[in-house]
Design an enzyme around this catalytic site. Structure first.
Site, PDB file in Angstrom:
ATOM      1  NE  ARG A  24      -4.170  -1.768   0.368  1.00 19.90           N
ATOM      2  CZ  ARG A  24      -5.377  -1.402   0.776  1.00 19.90           C
ATOM      3  NH1 ARG A  24      -5.646  -0.159   1.035  1.00 19.90           N
ATOM      4  NH2 ARG A  24      -6.315  -2.307   0.903  1.00 19.90           N
ATOM      5  NE  ARG A  37      -9.724   8.341  -3.399  1.00 21.20           N
ATOM      6  CZ  ARG A  37     -10.986   8.750  -3.466  1.00 21.20           C
ATOM      7  NH1 ARG A  37     -11.312   9.764  -4.232  1.00 21.20           N
ATOM      8  NH2 ARG A  37     -11.913   8.120  -2.778  1.00 21.20           N
ATOM      9  CG  ASP A  74      -8.821  -2.223  -4.594  1.00 21.56           C
ATOM     10  OD1 ASP A  74      -8.295  -1.519  -3.731  1.00 21.56           O
ATOM     11  OD2 ASP A  74      -9.541  -3.210  -4.323  1.00 21.56           O
ATOM     12  CE1 TYR A 150     -13.757  -6.482   0.935  1.00 24.55           C
ATOM     13  CE2 TYR A 150     -11.968  -7.805   0.047  1.00 24.55           C
ATOM     14  CZ  TYR A 150     -12.428  -6.853   0.933  1.00 24.55           C
ATOM     15  OH  TYR A 150     -11.559  -6.259   1.819  1.00 24.55           O
TER      16      TYR A 150
HETATM   17  O1  CP3 Z   1       0.431   0.677  -3.088  1.00 27.76           O
HETATM   18  C1  CP3 Z   1      -0.146  -0.393  -3.325  1.00 27.76           C
HETATM   19  O2  CP3 Z   1       0.004  -1.393  -2.586  1.00 27.76           O
HETATM   20  C2  CP3 Z   1      -0.983  -0.519  -4.582  1.00 27.76           C
HETATM   21  C3  CP3 Z   1      -2.333  -0.210  -4.410  1.00 27.76           C
HETATM   22  C4  CP3 Z   1      -3.334  -1.131  -3.733  1.00 27.76           C
HETATM   23  C5  CP3 Z   1      -4.607  -0.652  -3.347  1.00 27.76           C
HETATM   24  N1  CP3 Z   1      -5.344  -1.702  -2.929  1.00 27.76           N
HETATM   25  C6  CP3 Z   1      -5.041   0.754  -3.438  1.00 27.76           C
HETATM   26  C7  CP3 Z   1      -6.133   1.238  -2.567  1.00 27.76           C
HETATM   27  C8  CP3 Z   1      -3.306  -2.507  -3.462  1.00 27.76           C
HETATM   28  C9  CP3 Z   1      -2.181  -3.497  -3.621  1.00 27.76           C
HETATM   29  C10 CP3 Z   1      -4.590  -2.847  -2.957  1.00 27.76           C
HETATM   30  C11 CP3 Z   1      -4.976  -4.226  -2.597  1.00 27.76           C
HETATM   31  C12 CP3 Z   1      -6.194  -4.450  -1.825  1.00 27.76           C
HETATM   32  N2  CP3 Z   1      -7.397  -3.840  -1.939  1.00 27.76           N
HETATM   33  C13 CP3 Z   1      -6.307  -5.469  -0.839  1.00 27.76           C
HETATM   34  C14 CP3 Z   1      -5.255  -6.474  -0.485  1.00 27.76           C
HETATM   35  C15 CP3 Z   1      -4.224  -5.906   0.412  1.00 27.76           C
HETATM   36  C16 CP3 Z   1      -4.654  -5.772   1.825  1.00 27.76           C
HETATM   37  O3  CP3 Z   1      -4.557  -4.638   2.335  1.00 27.76           O
HETATM   38  O4  CP3 Z   1      -5.042  -6.774   2.439  1.00 27.76           O
HETATM   39  C17 CP3 Z   1      -7.619  -5.406  -0.324  1.00 27.76           C
HETATM   40  C18 CP3 Z   1      -8.207  -6.284   0.763  1.00 27.76           C
HETATM   41  C19 CP3 Z   1      -8.302  -4.376  -1.031  1.00 27.76           C
HETATM   42  C20 CP3 Z   1      -9.715  -3.966  -0.901  1.00 27.76           C
HETATM   43  C21 CP3 Z   1      -9.836  -2.562  -0.464  1.00 27.76           C
HETATM   44  N3  CP3 Z   1      -9.490  -1.468  -1.234  1.00 27.76           N
HETATM   45  C22 CP3 Z   1     -10.328  -2.096   0.770  1.00 27.76           C
HETATM   46  C23 CP3 Z   1     -10.804  -2.975   1.908  1.00 27.76           C
HETATM   47  C24 CP3 Z   1     -10.270  -0.703   0.738  1.00 27.76           C
HETATM   48  C25 CP3 Z   1     -10.808   0.249   1.762  1.00 27.76           C
HETATM   49  C26 CP3 Z   1      -9.966   0.328   2.944  1.00 27.76           C
HETATM   50  C27 CP3 Z   1      -8.958   1.397   2.796  1.00 27.76           C
HETATM   51  O5  CP3 Z   1      -7.746   1.099   2.926  1.00 27.76           O
HETATM   52  O6  CP3 Z   1      -9.372   2.528   2.561  1.00 27.76           O
HETATM   53  C28 CP3 Z   1      -9.701  -0.321  -0.510  1.00 27.76           C
HETATM   54  C29 CP3 Z   1      -9.433   1.041  -0.984  1.00 27.76           C
HETATM   55  C30 CP3 Z   1      -8.089   1.386  -1.485  1.00 27.76           C
HETATM   56  N4  CP3 Z   1      -7.307   0.598  -2.298  1.00 27.76           N
HETATM   57  C31 CP3 Z   1      -7.392   2.602  -1.240  1.00 27.76           C
HETATM   58  C32 CP3 Z   1      -6.174   2.513  -1.922  1.00 27.76           C
HETATM   59  C33 CP3 Z   1      -5.106   3.554  -1.985  1.00 27.76           C
HETATM   60  C34 CP3 Z   1      -7.940   3.779  -0.439  1.00 27.76           C
HETATM   61  C35 CP3 Z   1      -9.096   4.410  -1.119  1.00 27.76           C
HETATM   62  C36 CP3 Z   1      -8.980   5.898  -1.355  1.00 27.76           C
HETATM   63  O7  CP3 Z   1      -7.923   6.467  -1.619  1.00 27.76           O
HETATM   64  O8  CP3 Z   1     -10.050   6.495  -1.334  1.00 27.76           O
END
Ligand code: CP3
Length: 340
Positions: A24, A37, A74, A150
């Site tokens: 992340r 964003r 994502d 999901y």
């Molecule tokens: O930098 C990186 O690692 C690349 C980007 C990346 C994102 N999501 C961007 C993101 C990666 C590798 C993911 C994977 C992801 N997404 C996972 C597996 C990794 C883990 O953390 O277990 C999962 C379970 C998700 C599903 C997901 N996406 C959730 C549950 C959420 C909301 C929770 C949160 O962190 O806000 C997201 C949103 C998300 N994916 C954001 C980002 C930067 C935040 C949203 C935003 O900016 O508004």
């Protein structure tokens, strides 16, 4: 490639120092990300605009000095590609309007193909070009089980009891959905490699809610199949969050790298995963401590893993409210480390 430390470590080759990246890393910890964003309608618009996805993928390479870029996207690209769209709700997380409950729902899903994720392919191609060999580019996908969770729950959950209800009460139905997700994910990750991903990571973020008697059947066998297919074209990392009760089975999977969360003892992991490269595993909350403590904890972690067959990382994604200079302290400590 100018900096191929991570790929060398993944392959089990000797490196001049330990490579480091952060799960992340391309996200809300960085000011550039927050600015981009704020300029878009929603999260999916950012994921679907290759120029913006490329920009936020490159930012951590420049600002944090990490040894790899991970494509900004994502894991939920897959349900959407199969015909189940999601929304990312501010400060709540993903939400699916419709969830999968019946045979009919599963039949209505498609096995996704290139046209369903062309925006990810284009983002990878553009990023690969912009990186110009500076560091490797990582691709990724969720594990079939995590995606299944999901698609059946419709959002995150504390218990995932809806997803688990299906595996226990309608196992055949569950397997037919897992099969469809697996087939789609293999195609998706192969497309990522063709578009420039040098390594792919499979995130089994919710693997840990399964048990010792269900993990192979509902999660690991599908990841193993993906790893078999993808290992033909690129090194594969499996990140089975919370599922080290399945370590012996995990050790047999055809992947080069195993991601470890902070619950795992590095010395124990080395004994089980003898011929693999390990990645991880500092508690992301450690980065809330002062920089002196972060440096010390990072060095302790590095000592425990040793300098070889190792990629430094956190044990899960970095939290959005982590100070950037604390993240930088972690990265710099790894880069300055010489094995004792
Ligand atoms: O930098 C990186 O690692 C690349 C980007 C990346 C994102 N999501 C961007 C993101 C990666 C590798 C993911 C994977 C992801 N997404 C996972 C597996 C990794 C883990 O953390 O277990 C999962 C379970 C998700 C599903 C997901 N996406 C959730 C549950 C959420 C909301 C929770 C949160 O962190 O806000 C997201 C949103 C998300 N994916 C954001 C980002 C930067 C935040 C949203 C935003 O900016 O508004």
């Amino acid at each position: 490639m100018q900096n191929d430390l991570l790929l060398k470590a993944a392959k089990g080759e000797e490196t001049s120092r330990v490579p480091v990246w952060i799960m992340r890393q391309a996200g809300r910890i960085l000011p550039g990300y927050r600015k981009v964003r704020a300029s878009v309608k929603d999260f999916t618009q950012l994921v679907k605009t290759p120029e913006l996805a490329c920009e936020v993928t490159l930012e951590p390479v420049h600002v944090l000095g990490v040894d790899a870029a991970i494509i900004f996207s994502d894991i939920l690209v897959i349900p959407e590609a199969m015909g189940l769209p999601y929304q990312m709700i501010e400060s709540k997380g993903p939400h699916f309007e419709k969830t999968i409950k019946t045979v009919k729902d599963i039949e209505a899903l498609r096995v996704g193909s290139t046209e369903n994720w062309d925006y990810v392919v284009n983002a990878l191609k553009l990023t690969k070009k912009e990186l110009n060999g500076k560091v490797p580019l990582l691709g990724f996908a969720g594990s079939p089980w995590t995606i299944f969770a999901y698609m059946t729950e419709g959002s995150g959950s504390k218990t995932f009891s809806v997803a688990k209800r299906m595996i226990f009460s309608e196992p055949k139905l569950a397997h037919s959905l897992l099969e469809k997700i697996t087939e789609t994910t293999i195609r998706y990750l192969k497309d990522q490699v063709n578009a420039g991903a040098d390594l792919v990571q499979i995130f089994d973020s919710w693997g840990g809610i399964l048990g010792h008697d269900t993990y192979w059947e509902f999660s690991l066998q599908y990841m193993a199949r993906i790893a078999d297919e993808l290992s033909k074209v690129a090194p594969v990392t499996v990140f089975p969050k919370g599922a080290y009760f399945a370590s012996e089975q995990l050790a047999k999977v055809n992947c080069r790298v195993i991601g470890l969360d902070w619950a795992v003892n590095p010395t124990e992991a080395r004994k089980i995963f003898k011929d693999k490269t390990l990645q991880g595993n500092m508690d992301p909350c450690m980065l809330y401590a002062d920089t002196k403590s972060i440096k010390k904890a990072t060095e302790t972690m590095l000592d425990a893993f040793g300098g070889r067959n190792y990629i430094a990382n956190l044990g899960h994604g970095v939290y959005p409210d982590t100070p950037v200079d604390h993240v930088k302290c972690f990265v710099d400590t790894v880069k300055e480390y010489t094995p004792r």
